[in-house]
Enzyme design. Structure first.
Site, PDB file in Angstrom:
ATOM      1  N   GLU A 220       0.604  -1.222   0.077  1.00  0.00           N
ATOM      2  CA  GLU A 220      -0.102   0.033   0.088  1.00  0.00           C
ATOM      3  C   GLU A 220       0.927   1.217  -0.019  1.00  0.00           C
ATOM      4  OE1 GLU A 220      -2.865  -0.506   3.282  1.00  0.00           O
ATOM      5  OE2 GLU A 220      -4.220  -1.687   1.837  1.00  0.00           O
TER       6      GLU A 220
ATOM      7  N   GLU B 109       7.822 -21.234   8.504  1.00  0.00           N
ATOM      8  CA  GLU B 109       8.166 -20.317   9.737  1.00  0.00           C
ATOM      9  C   GLU B 109       9.302 -20.779  10.588  1.00  0.00           C
ATOM     10  OE1 GLU B 109       5.154 -20.490  13.333  1.00  0.00           O
ATOM     11  OE2 GLU B 109       3.891 -20.238  11.480  1.00  0.00           O
TER      12      GLU B 109
END
Length: 301
Positions: free
Chosen positions: A84, A115
């Site tokens: 964004e 992860e």
């Protein structure tokens, strides 16, 4: 065995023990009440958030980059915030990047085991040619994600700025960063579902890190996003409106300046406020490092 018992993000919320027996409106009331505790937790971390922003601004001023790193929800929020920045602040896509354990596939699907690899976190930064000009923000609600720790440790080894963001006190990742942001939001409404309050807290902090850093490098004039990219019809109209608000001119004047400035909102604003042509206004902006206020000093405002 991984001991999660000391993590508040994994403990049960005494207020929601009978969640499955409550009416819809009661569950919503409980969630809303829990969400209202998040800003209070963030307020306590403002001194550390300030230090983090200072490091990010320093990176940007030295042509460095900002990297967010995380797994699962934490990683997706980092990718979202990075993406964004491009339309909001007109940044190059390389300037702010979001890295998620497991790569792009992990944005929509769980990538098992990604992860848990410190090496993967290190390698993801190596492939981006991390340097000592950059800042790495490691995000983990639990505060213990190996992928994030591996990334932070590698960032330290090359001299990059390191920031951690966790939703537990005394988080493990805090020991691997120069600036440790801890926003303990307490037990989730749904036990262990850290996409809830923890996710909200992380998003709010990331909003602060990116927005305030962009203010710090001249991407904002007053409270207007003057480097917005007019990539669609709505943003073209928003661009003209920003020009009108910044200069108090009418729609026709804003539209003409917008075109004369090759659809560069910031440049159009400077042209109107200084009565300079495009080339001279551009030169002034470069000399002021992109800050509109510095550019127009001695002009109309």
């Amino acid at each position: 065995m991984i001991d999660l018992s000391k993590l508040t993000t994994e403990t049960r919320n005494n207020k929601t023990m009978n969640l499955d027996e409550l009416s819809i409106d009661k569950v919503l009331e409980l969630m809303n009440a829990e969400d209202q505790t998040v800003p209070t937790s963030i307020k306590k971390a403002l001194p550390e958030i300030t230090k983090a922003v200072e490091k990010i601004v320093s990176s940007f001023q030295n042509n460095g980059r900002l990297f967010y790193m995380g797994a699962g929800t934490s990683g997706r929020l980092g990718v979202l915030d990075a993406a964004e920045c491009v339309p909001t602040f007109g940044t190059d896509p390389q300037m702010v990047q979001g890295l998620i354990a497991g790569g792009e596939k992990a944005m929509t699907l769980a990538v098992e085991g990604a992860e848990d690899s410190k090496e993967l976190g290190e390698n993801d930064l190596k492939t981006r040619d991390l340097t000592n000009k950059d800042t790495v923000v490691g995000i983990a609600a639990s505060g213990r994600t190996p992928y994030v720790i591996g990334g932070l440790d590698y960032a330290k080894s090359v001299g990059a700025n390191t920031v951690s963001l966790a939703c537990n006190d005394q988080a493990e990742i805090s020991d691997h960063a120069e600036v440790a942001i801890e926003v303990p939001v307490g037990p989730e409404v749904l036990t262990g579902s850290t996409r809830l309050k923890s996710g909200t807290a992380q998003k709010m902090v990331l909003n602060m890190l990116s927005t305030v850093s962009m203010v710090g490098i001249g991407k904002v004039y007053k409270n207007l996003m003057v480097d917005v990219k007019p990539t669609n019809a709505k943003l073209v109209e928003r661009s003209k409106r920003i020009i009108m608000q910044a200069t108090e001119c009418d729609y026709e004047t804003a539209g003409k300046a917008f075109l004369d400035a090759d659809q560069n909102v910031k440049l159009a604003i400077v042209m109107i406020l200084t009565d300079l042509d495009k080339n001279e206004a551009n030169l002034r902006l470069r000399e002021a490092h992109g800050f509109v206020r510095k550019t127009i000093r001695g002009g109309k405002n």
